[in-house]
Write an enzyme that holds these catalytic residues in place. Structure first.
Site, PDB file in Angstrom:
ATOM      1  N   GLN A  28       0.837  -1.193   0.000  1.00 29.88           N
ATOM      2  CA  GLN A  28       0.000   0.000   0.000  1.00 29.88           C
ATOM      3  C   GLN A  28       0.879   1.252   0.000  1.00 29.88           C
ATOM      4  OE1 GLN A  28      -2.458   0.771   3.537  1.00 29.88           O
ATOM      5  NE2 GLN A  28      -4.244   0.949   2.220  1.00 29.88           N
ATOM      6  N   GLY A  47       2.655   1.328  11.698  1.00 27.40           N
ATOM      7  CA  GLY A  47       2.232   0.627  12.896  1.00 27.40           C
ATOM      8  C   GLY A  47       1.740  -0.769  12.552  1.00 27.40           C
ATOM      9  N   GLY A  48       0.904  -0.823  11.525  1.00 26.75           N
ATOM     10  CA  GLY A  48       0.375  -2.107  11.093  1.00 26.75           C
ATOM     11  C   GLY A  48      -0.098  -2.022   9.663  1.00 26.75           C
ATOM     12  N   MET A  49      -0.241  -3.178   9.034  1.00 23.49           N
ATOM     13  CA  MET A  49      -0.780  -3.259   7.683  1.00 23.49           C
ATOM     14  C   MET A  49      -1.737  -4.427   7.632  1.00 23.49           C
ATOM     15  SD  MET A  49      -1.026  -2.033   4.701  1.00 23.49           S
ATOM     16  CE  MET A  49      -2.175  -2.724   3.499  1.00 23.49           C
ATOM     17  N   GLU A  50      -2.942  -4.157   7.120  1.00 24.07           N
ATOM     18  CA  GLU A  50      -4.058  -5.078   7.230  1.00 24.07           C
ATOM     19  C   GLU A  50      -4.066  -6.188   6.196  1.00 24.07           C
ATOM     20  OE1 GLU A  50      -5.521  -1.409   4.827  1.00 24.07           O
ATOM     21  OE2 GLU A  50      -4.201  -1.809   6.525  1.00 24.07           O
ATOM     22  N   HIS A  91      -7.456  -2.115  15.225  1.00 26.56           N
ATOM     23  CA  HIS A  91      -7.578  -1.386  13.962  1.00 26.56           C
ATOM     24  C   HIS A  91      -7.361  -2.318  12.770  1.00 26.56           C
ATOM     25  CE1 HIS A  91      -7.308   2.324  11.490  1.00 26.56           C
ATOM     26  NE2 HIS A  91      -6.512   1.557  10.738  1.00 26.56           N
ATOM     27  N   GLU A  92      -6.267  -3.080  12.787  1.00 26.80           N
ATOM     28  CA  GLU A  92      -5.972  -3.949  11.646  1.00 26.80           C
ATOM     29  C   GLU A  92      -7.009  -5.049  11.501  1.00 26.80           C
ATOM     30  OE1 GLU A  92      -3.982  -2.635   9.764  1.00 26.80           O
ATOM     31  OE2 GLU A  92      -2.975  -1.312  11.181  1.00 26.80           O
ATOM     32  N   HIS A 106     -10.121  -3.812   9.776  1.00 29.96           N
ATOM     33  CA  HIS A 106      -9.997  -3.739   8.318  1.00 29.96           C
ATOM     34  C   HIS A 106     -10.562  -4.980   7.632  1.00 29.96           C
ATOM     35  CE1 HIS A 106      -8.075  -0.095   6.966  1.00 29.96           C
ATOM     36  NE2 HIS A 106      -7.116  -0.172   7.891  1.00 29.96           N
ATOM     37  N   ASP A 110       0.341   8.461  -1.535  1.00 31.36           N
ATOM     38  CA  ASP A 110       0.821   8.418  -0.158  1.00 31.36           C
ATOM     39  C   ASP A 110       0.726   9.784   0.519  1.00 31.36           C
ATOM     40  OD1 ASP A 110       1.489   5.705   0.016  1.00 31.36           O
ATOM     41  OD2 ASP A 110       3.400   6.042  -1.000  1.00 31.36           O
ATOM     42  N   TYR A 130      -8.395   9.190   8.594  1.00 29.00           N
ATOM     43  CA  TYR A 130      -8.606   8.388   9.790  1.00 29.00           C
ATOM     44  C   TYR A 130      -9.566   9.084  10.758  1.00 29.00           C
ATOM     45  CZ  TYR A 130      -4.477   5.464   8.661  1.00 29.00           C
ATOM     46  OH  TYR A 130      -3.575   4.610   8.085  1.00 29.00           O
ATOM     47  N   ARG A 137       9.839   2.832  12.231  1.00 30.69           N
ATOM     48  CA  ARG A 137       8.424   3.168  12.093  1.00 30.69           C
ATOM     49  C   ARG A 137       8.287   4.664  11.851  1.00 30.69           C
ATOM     50  NH1 ARG A 137       3.825   2.151  16.744  1.00 30.69           N
ATOM     51  NH2 ARG A 137       2.048   3.035  15.601  1.00 30.69           N
ATOM     52  N   LYS A 163       5.975   6.928  11.614  1.00 29.99           N
ATOM     53  CA  LYS A 163       5.164   7.770  12.483  1.00 29.99           C
ATOM     54  C   LYS A 163       5.889   8.116  13.775  1.00 29.99           C
ATOM     55  CE  LYS A 163       2.265   7.704  16.199  1.00 29.99           C
ATOM     56  NZ  LYS A 163       2.347   7.027  17.493  1.00 29.99           N
TER      57      LYS A 163
END
Length: 653
Positions: free
Chosen positions: A180, A307-310, A334-335, A338, A413, A421, A595, A597
């Site tokens: 993504q 943080g994460g990817m779904e 959150h993930e 998704h 991006d 969000y 990371r 963020k």
């Protein structure tokens, strides 16, 4: 994708035994909604176009992808082939157009009607900085299947290759993908747009000491033998293609959920994410069954840029949320969310990113409220909305609309995370409060059912909401209010307010310290959660005196904290305040965490002064080999922008 569980700053997104999953139910035959009316002039018929892809899915689309890949750690390369099963929609179309980035195309063949394969002519266009290169394949016979043989570049934007020294175990190299928004095209030539959904299979070979996983049917009991096969029977968009390989072991959480990680992390992560099954059943009770078979979490090395990817069936997660106290597990919520919002019902282009992330952030908050209480859910909402207020003071108003105008987003991006969000979730909370949960929860469940395994634009959601909320429950929300939330910048005055009594107490404690130097009582701070510490630091003035930071450090040991969420706030404050005592810890933090963020706020603070810029450049030079290309790009841009601008004076000591 989860950029943060607490902050969504604009830094440019988890039992032994496994059974084969049944094929998903047939995709519902839902006719796309008509283009929105003139009341929503921000988007018109061209909203259906995905300007971030060369593909032409209105002419031909991929229905199935078959990958045959070999992992070459020594050359940092994937090599093999991709075979596409095609559905020809335009009777006049005789070309297949694919998206690529830095791929070496070796051969293209098509399957004839007699089952034999023949060479096809193709042309690879010059590369565009954002979109990559268009691959045009001549298919005069409108072949049902086409195969492209290719190799990736060591610099592929969607892959990261880690030397053994960059892993926890220090003995085995590691590779993982991040597709993504449009990085899948850097490791597979394909129609890289969420408008196209496809099933896939893969045969992957690797060194025998590397366990390979994909966003597919990973078997917890699979033998580590260097030869792996995968099947994804549900249709997914290209950005959900994922692959990882390294020294990975499995630790179960429940019969259908578990953790993959390096051996030193697996048990710790499984304990941290012990509530995953509860999260799944909670979400199922609200929005219907989990439709993806297993839900496993792959804990990646610290260089993972998000943080994460779904990725379906296999969430990719940062190790920075494994804190030992479950204070950051909303990332997993959150993930997981998704699996309904994003993976099941998907945006049709990055212009409509809020359909993925706003819905998911709303569902995440409902999961957190159900499992951990309304107070914690409210604290996380307040943090996100405070940060939205800061971001909205700085960003272009056109990026504050939930649904963006065509061509408003040159780089997919580059959307505003506060918008997609936080504003997106806030809008859904607005609808929830106006209609009541007894109405809104069934509406949302019906929405997920109605559009399951489809990709839609905002206009389709608008028509669905008009028909199934506004029309069925008149007098609750006007069409004008709906349009204002979706197509206009800012946050409407109708936005529901969320308060946190615990944050009020934090505010009072911070004020007492700033006014009189009286630190909060240890009996109180000993019970503070990560969310409360974050709020305590975020409410500080832009700068403090170095002796004030020293006093806080002596009391709470912020410098060197293992909690990335606290470090993300503390180190920029230290930099702005000239608290050079933290410099060694800052360099260590930036060198071990990739990371984006978490580290970009500190880099962005450093580059604003000549001394800080030197520290940023020196640290980046050492850390770069362990950064993902996405993170590297962000740091390079921050440093280059700073060098091109007049330097600010150093803060007063």
């Amino acid at each position: 994708m989860r950029l943060s569980i607490l902050s969504l700053s604009l830094a440019a997104l988890f039992a032994a035994g496994c059974s084969r999953d049944a094929a998903p139910p047939a995709d519902p035959a839902v006719k796309p909604a008509a283009t929105q009316d003139t009341a929503s002039t921000a988007v018109n018929a061209s909203a259906e176009r995905d300007e971030h892809s060369y593909a032409q899915p209105e002419q031909v689309k991929t229905t199935d992808l078959a990958l045959a890949l070999a992992i070459d750690f020594a050359n940092k390369q994937l090599g093999g082939s991709a075979t596409y099963t095609l559905e020809w929609l335009d009777p006049k179309a005789t070309q297949l157009v694919l998206d690529t980035r830095e791929l070496t195309i070796e051969k293209v063949v098509g399957e004839r009607s007699d089952g034999k394969w023949e060479d096809l002519k193709y042309a690879l266009a010059p590369a565009d900085k954002t979109l990559g290169s268009k691959l045009t394949i001549e298919t005069p016979q409108r072949n049902k299947r086409v195969r492209v043989t290719y190799k990736t570049a060591p610099t592929a934007s969607g892959l990261q290759w880690l030397e053994p020294s960059m892993t926890a175990g220090k003995t085995t190299p590691f590779m993982f993908s991040q597709s993504q928004q449009i990085h899948a095209r850097s490791w597979v030539p394909l129609q890289d747009t969420p408008r196209v959904r496809f099933t896939y299979t893969a045969h992957v070979t690797a060194p025998k000491d590397a366990m390979v996983l994909m966003s597919a049917d990973n078997d917890p009991n699979a033998a580590r033998d260097g030869d792996y096969t995968f099947t994804m029977p549900q249709k997914i968009p290209s950005y959900l293609l994922a692959i990882a390989a390294g020294d990975l072991v499995f630790e179960p959480i429940s019969a259908r959920a578990g953790v993959w990680a390096e051996p030193s992390m697996a048990k710790k992560a499984a304990a941290e994410f012990a509530d995953t099954e509860k999260m799944m059943t909670t979400t199922e009770a609200l929005y219907g069954p989990y439709r993806w078979g297993r839900y496993d979490i792959l804990v990646l090395p610290p260089s993972f840029p998000y943080g994460g990817m779904e990725n379906p069936r296999l969430t990719f997660a940062t190790p920075t949320v494994v804190t030992g106290d479950q204070s950051l597990v909303s990332l997993i919520a959150h993930e997981l969310a998704h699996s309904w919002s994003g993976n099941l019902v998907t945006f049709s282009s990055a212009k409509d990113a809020w359909l993925n992330e706003g819905f998911t952030s709303y569902v995440e908050n409902r999961i957190i409220e159900s499992l951990y209480g309304k107070e914690r859910a409210d604290m996380e909402s307040v943090i996100s909305r405070n940060e939205l207020a800061v971001e909205f003071k700085e960003i272009d108003p056109k990026l504050q609309a939930l649904a963006l105008k065509p061509d408003a987003l040159p780089d997919p991006d580059g959307s505003s995370s506060a918008t997609v969000y936080t504003k997106g979730a806030w809008f859904l909370q607005f609808l929830e409060q106006r209609f009541g949960r007894e109405v809104f929860d069934p509406f949302l469940k019906g929405y997920f059912d109605h559009f399951a395994f489809q990709s839609i634009p905002t206009a389709t959601f608008v028509e669905y909401a008009k028909a199934n909320l506004l029309a069925k429950h008149p007098g609750k929300v006007t069409e004008a209010e709906l349009m204002q939330w979706i197509y206009e910048p800012g946050v409407p005055d109708s936005a529901p307010k969320t308060v946190s009594p615990r944050f009020d107490a934090i505010d009072a404690a911070r004020k007492a310290w700033l006014d009189a130097g009286t630190l909060p009582a240890k009996a109180a701070t000993a019970k503070w959660t990560t969310q409360e510490w974050v709020h305590f630091i975020e409410g500080m003035p832009e700068t403090l005196k170095p002796e004030q930071l020293a006093a806080l450090d002596a009391a709470y040991k912020f410098t060197g904290t293992p909690n990335g969420e606290i470090a993300q706030r503390w180190y920029p404050l230290a930099v702005r305040s000239g608290y050079t005592q933290a410099n060694d810890a800052i360099a260590a933090f930036l060198s071990t965490i990739g990371r984006r963020k978490l580290i970009m706020p500190t880099y962005e603070a450093l580059v604003k002064t000549p001394e800080g810029l030197k520290l940023a450049e020196a640290t980046f030079a050492k850390a770069k080999p362990g950064y993902h290309p996405i993170t590297t790009g962000s740091v390079v841009e921050a440093i280059a922008t700073a060098k091109a601008a007049p330097a600010a004076p150093a803060p007063a000591k």
